[in-house]
Design a protein around this motif. Structure first.
Motif, PDB file in Angstrom:
ATOM      1  N   GLN A 101       0.828  -1.200   0.000  1.00 24.78           N
ATOM      2  CA  GLN A 101       0.000   0.000   0.000  1.00 24.78           C
ATOM      3  C   GLN A 101       0.866   1.254   0.000  1.00 24.78           C
ATOM      4  OE1 GLN A 101      -2.646  -0.614   3.418  1.00 24.78           O
ATOM      5  NE2 GLN A 101      -4.299  -1.168   2.013  1.00 24.78           N
ATOM      6  N   LYS A 102       0.385   2.284  -0.678  1.00 24.53           N
ATOM      7  CA  LYS A 102       1.127   3.539  -0.756  1.00 24.53           C
ATOM      8  C   LYS A 102       0.146   4.705  -0.701  1.00 24.53           C
ATOM      9  CE  LYS A 102       2.888   4.292  -4.869  1.00 24.53           C
ATOM     10  NZ  LYS A 102       3.639   4.058  -6.117  1.00 24.53           N
ATOM     11  N   LEU A 103       0.663   5.879  -0.355  1.00 25.19           N
ATOM     12  CA  LEU A 103      -0.133   7.094  -0.268  1.00 25.19           C
ATOM     13  C   LEU A 103       0.524   8.195  -1.088  1.00 25.19           C
ATOM     14  CD1 LEU A 103      -0.869   7.136   3.574  1.00 25.19           C
ATOM     15  CD2 LEU A 103      -2.514   6.607   1.770  1.00 25.19           C
ATOM     16  N   LYS A 104      -0.293   9.052  -1.682  1.00 20.40           N
ATOM     17  CA  LYS A 104       0.254  10.166  -2.455  1.00 20.40           C
ATOM     18  C   LYS A 104       0.862  11.223  -1.542  1.00 20.40           C
ATOM     19  CE  LYS A 104      -0.943  13.502  -6.052  1.00 20.40           C
ATOM     20  NZ  LYS A 104       0.077  13.058  -6.985  1.00 20.40           N
ATOM     21  N   ASN A 105       0.182  11.494  -0.406  1.00 19.59           N
ATOM     22  CA  ASN A 105       0.675  12.474   0.557  1.00 19.59           C
ATOM     23  C   ASN A 105      -0.013  12.211   1.900  1.00 19.59           C
ATOM     24  OD1 ASN A 105      -1.963  13.833   0.387  1.00 19.59           O
ATOM     25  ND2 ASN A 105      -1.223  14.594  -1.594  1.00 19.59           N
ATOM     26  N   LYS A 106       0.334  13.008   2.909  1.00 21.54           N
ATOM     27  CA  LYS A 106      -0.209  12.786   4.242  1.00 21.54           C
ATOM     28  C   LYS A 106      -1.728  12.958   4.278  1.00 21.54           C
ATOM     29  CE  LYS A 106       3.967  14.098   6.787  1.00 21.54           C
ATOM     30  NZ  LYS A 106       4.553  15.054   7.767  1.00 21.54           N
ATOM     31  N   ALA A 107      -2.230  13.900   3.501  1.00 18.74           N
ATOM     32  CA  ALA A 107      -3.676  14.142   3.501  1.00 18.74           C
ATOM     33  C   ALA A 107      -4.463  12.985   2.903  1.00 18.74           C
ATOM     34  CB  ALA A 107      -3.979  15.426   2.729  1.00 18.74           C
ATOM     35  N   SER A 108      -3.759  12.063   2.219  1.00 19.07           N
ATOM     36  CA  SER A 108      -4.453  10.941   1.592  1.00 19.07           C
ATOM     37  C   SER A 108      -4.992   9.960   2.618  1.00 19.07           C
ATOM     38  CB  SER A 108      -3.502  10.217   0.632  1.00 19.07           C
ATOM     39  OG  SER A 108      -3.063  11.077  -0.389  1.00 19.07           O
ATOM     40  N   ARG A 109      -4.444   9.963   3.846  1.00 22.88           N
ATOM     41  CA  ARG A 109      -4.933   9.044   4.885  1.00 22.88           C
ATOM     42  C   ARG A 109      -6.329   9.480   5.323  1.00 22.88           C
ATOM     43  NH1 ARG A 109       0.573   9.776   6.575  1.00 22.88           N
ATOM     44  NH2 ARG A 109       1.726   7.824   6.500  1.00 22.88           N
TER      45      ARG A 109
END
Length: 487
Positions: free
Chosen positions: A345-353
């Protein structure tokens, strides 16, 4: 061991490998095709054999350890490692060279310059004796780029970051040459940005640029009136090169970063995510019952990922990487977590959580039932048929499959794909007067005050977000029941 098949096409010589049946889901294709940058003959067959061995090792790793392998990069590295060796040559001044390794076109040019410059007066004591020569490339851009990329991987950088950095460094060497790092100047950087402005989109995948060097691609592109890259793309090149140059400086290959004297491109006022929303006519074409049933019935992810994207605005990778354990009911509100809690799993940025509530139409379609059945079957991921063999994210195959479906439905605009669902939801919620901060909590956009920087479910706003999703009206009737019976 996969058997190589040589293909002689108008654009040059290629080698094709058949992917074993048991590995096709992991690799994502039935065949792998690579250009051979050699004329037909023994050298081409030997190069194909080198690729054959590398591919066999990759297949073995996937089978025995479930290791994610970037097949494309592995074949490229094997191709680059195939070196042309000159056993012996006598220069005009009488000096004899043996075992000269010529790895790149730049090596070939420098070797020719050496032969042209050689004169009898340049010989030194004992120079006429046979000597073994192997070019030392430790301080050249090629070798240092490889070391830098290996450092990025060792540090756990995202696979996409490494691949994009490799691309920028490949363009740098192709434009300014494989020169010693210490020779880099601001003028080289200016030359890079002057030329890369002509680099065509997806050049490495287009047949008209096959088997061409970077310089040859640029020369051809200049005659084709290719659209220029966006300012964001040029700034990404700037960022990757600056990271590389700072690394060179720390490792004492440079005294200063040559990019410091250059001015960066103006940033676009819009968010880095570009594109547009689907029109009503396009949504009608996409979810036309007969066509959608025929396409989506093959795999569950084809049915659920577009629907989830439509009613959440989530990114294709965020949805494709969902695990069964990501689906939860919190305070009586069912939804799913978008986070980085499980492998791959990966996220684009912190706000993506974020925690995304499920809209009522998605619940009516039976998504929770689907998730429960996946759990009962012992699945870890909701959509296990989507591979992540190169570490770039589970959404790659989903995006390709959906784009192919769009073309069949007459939606052919370049660049339009899964991401348009994100724009569709945000645009229509904004028209319904939903506060931008609420939209941001649903889609994972960055908050103005940085309040979304930390991951939290933010339970007090769950009902607010659910109410907002109730205002979203896509204007279509989806073929829920018919497809569900087939999945």
């Amino acid at each position: 061991m996969p058997k190589p098949l040589l293909l002689n096409r108008r654009s040059g010589l290629y080698v094709r490998f058949r992917v074993p049946t048991d590995l096709r889901d992991a690799v994502g294709s039935r065949f792998l095709v690579r250009p051979l940058r050699h004329p037909p003959g023994e050298t081409a067959r030997l190069a194909a054999a080198v690729l054959d061995v590398a591919l066999s090792n990759a297949f073995r790793k996937i089978r025995t350890g479930g290791v994610m392998v970037d097949i494309k990069q592995l074949l490229k590295d094997a191709e680059d490692a195939f070196q042309l060796t000159i056993g012996g040559v006598r220069l005009p001044n009488g000096v004899e060279l043996t075992n000269v390794l010529i790895n790149t076109a730049e090596d070939e040019r420098q070797f020719c310059d050496l032969m042209a410059a050689a004169t009898p007066t340049s010989t030194s004591r004992g120079a006429k004796k046979a000597v073994a020569v192997e070019r030392r490339k430790e301080n050249f851009l090629g070798a240092l780029s490889a070391t830098h990329l290996a450092d990025l991987e060792r540090a756990g950088r995202d696979k996409k970051t490494v691949l994009e950095s490799r691309h920028s460094l490949m363009l740098l060497r192709g434009i300014v040459g494989d020169i010693p790092a210490a020779d880099l100047t601001s003028d080289h950087c200016r030359q890079f940005f002057d030329d890369v402005a002509y680099w065509p989109r997806h050049a490495t995948k287009r047949p008209e640029f096959a088997n061409l060097s970077v310089r040859e691609v640029l020369a051809k592109a200049k005659t084709m009136a290719e659209p220029p890259p966006a300012a964001a793309t040029l700034n990404k090149h700037h960022q990757r090169l600056s990271t590389f140059f700072n690394w060179l400086k720390k490792n004492k290959h440079l005294t200063e970063n040559p990019l410091h004297g250059l001015v960066r491109q103006d940033k676009d006022d819009a968010e880095e995510e570009t594109g547009r929303a689907f029109t009503q006519e396009e949504l009608d074409a996409i979810f036309e019952p007969t066509a959608y049933v025929a396409w989506a019935a093959k795999y569950p992810h084809r049915f659920w990922v577009p629907i989830l994207a439509l009613y959440s605005g989530a990114r294709v990778t965020e949805l494709s990487q969902l695990y069964v354990a990501d689906v939860e009911v919190i305070n009586g509100i069912p939804g799913y977590h978008i986070n980085r809690r499980f492998p791959g799993q990966k996220l684009k940025n912190k706000a993506s959580r974020r925690f995304v509530p499920l809209a009522q139409p998605v619940l009516d379609a039976g998504f929770l039932r689907f998730a429960e059945e996946a759990k009962a079957a012992g699945q870890a991921r909701l959509f296990p048929q989507l591979p992540n063999n190169d570490g770039g994210g589970f959404g790659k195959q989903m995006s390709k499959q959906f784009s192919a479906y769009l073309r069949k439905r007459g939606v052919t605009e370049s660049g339009l794909g899964m991401h348009a669902f994100r724009h569709t939801l945000a645009t229509r919620l904004a028209r319904a007067k939903v506060p931008l901060q609420t939209i941001g909590k649903i889609t994972g956009h960055k908050g103005e005050q940085g309040t979304l920087g930390k991951f939290y479910i933010d339970e007090p706003t769950l009902h607010e977000r659910l109410d907002a999703l109730a205002l979203f009206e896509p204007g279509i009737n989806l073929p829920w029941v018919t497809v569900l019976e087939r999945l």
